[in-house]
Write a protein that holds these residues in place. Structure first.
Motif, mmCIF file in Angstrom:
data_model
loop_
_atom_site.group_PDB
_atom_site.id
_atom_site.type_symbol
_atom_site.label_atom_id
_atom_site.label_comp_id
_atom_site.label_asym_id
_atom_site.label_seq_id
_atom_site.Cartn_x
_atom_site.Cartn_y
_atom_site.Cartn_z
ATOM 1 N N UNK A 79 0.857 -1.185 0.000
ATOM 2 C CA UNK A 79 0.000 0.000 0.000
ATOM 3 C C UNK A 79 0.885 1.223 0.000
ATOM 4 N N UNK A 80 0.466 2.205 -0.727
ATOM 5 C CA UNK A 80 1.188 3.468 -0.800
ATOM 6 C C UNK A 80 0.361 4.503 -0.047
ATOM 7 N N UNK A 81 0.968 5.081 0.982
ATOM 8 C CA UNK A 81 0.272 6.048 1.823
ATOM 9 C C UNK A 81 0.856 7.435 1.598
ATOM 10 N N UNK A 82 0.011 8.448 1.348
ATOM 11 C CA UNK A 82 0.504 9.826 1.358
ATOM 12 C C UNK A 82 0.802 10.212 2.807
ATOM 13 N N UNK A 83 2.026 10.589 3.092
ATOM 14 C CA UNK A 83 2.465 10.786 4.473
ATOM 15 C C UNK A 83 1.735 11.937 5.162
ATOM 16 N N UNK A 84 1.358 12.956 4.425
ATOM 17 C CA UNK A 84 0.711 14.121 5.035
ATOM 18 C C UNK A 84 -0.811 14.080 4.913
ATOM 19 N N UNK A 85 -1.360 12.914 4.610
ATOM 20 C CA UNK A 85 -2.802 12.785 4.468
ATOM 21 C C UNK A 85 -3.490 12.894 5.831
ATOM 22 N N UNK A 86 -4.637 13.565 5.903
ATOM 23 C CA UNK A 86 -5.369 13.602 7.169
ATOM 24 C C UNK A 86 -5.983 12.249 7.521
ATOM 25 N N UNK A 87 -6.012 11.317 6.584
ATOM 26 C CA UNK A 87 -6.555 9.979 6.852
ATOM 27 C C UNK A 87 -5.614 9.130 7.697
ATOM 28 N N UNK A 88 -4.342 9.458 7.733
ATOM 29 C CA UNK A 88 -3.407 8.698 8.569
ATOM 30 C C UNK A 88 -3.532 9.212 9.992
ATOM 31 N N UNK A 89 -4.016 8.331 10.881
ATOM 32 C CA UNK A 89 -4.181 8.717 12.277
ATOM 33 C C UNK A 89 -2.835 8.748 12.984
#
Length: 139
Positions: A79-89
């Protein structure tokens, strides 16, 4: 509008969307991490934890992405996560590992014990070269 003004305008708009410097713990390539990701289903929201090996990152600023790989039912899942996404708790480091490369794409071809990375606490096996005085004192 000149190119410099355009860049400054974009950077000023994006600056408030960046997460602060200490928002996440320090983690490096090869570490096993737990990524707590907010999932929104209809009007309900829940947090799903994705645990895997941090194998790559790319981009900078608001575009920074991290790639996390795990094995589910003998199948590799990335999975590729955008590091500054508000979805990452939050992101938690489960285990630190030693890696000698910037990107660990070679793990895609491996399975079994060869897929494991060396634990950082144990460190790399480094043998110090013998000095001349040690050679003279040996019988």
């Amino acid at each position: 509008m000149s190119r410099i003004n355009r860049t400054l305008t974009v950077e000023s708009v994006v600056a408030d969307q960046l997460k602060p410097q200490g928002a996440y713990p320090r983690f490096n390539i090869g570490d096993t991490v737990d990524v707590h990701y907010r999932i929104i289903e209809g009007d309900k929201e829940r947090i799903q934890v994705f645990q895997g090996v941090y194998i790559a990152d790319r981009g900078r600023g608001i575009n920074r992405m991290i790639t996390v790989r795990r094995i589910v039912a003998n199948e590799g899942v990335e999975r590729i996560f955008p590091l500054h996404s508000p979805r990452i708790a939050k992101i938690e480091v489960v285990r630190h590992a030693d890696a000698r490369r910037a990107k660990l794409f070679y793990l895609r071809d491996r399975f079994g014990k060869s897929r494991r990375l060396r634990d950082q606490r144990r460190g790399l096996k480094h043998v110090e070269p013998a000095t001349a005085s040690e050679h003279e004192s040996a019988p």
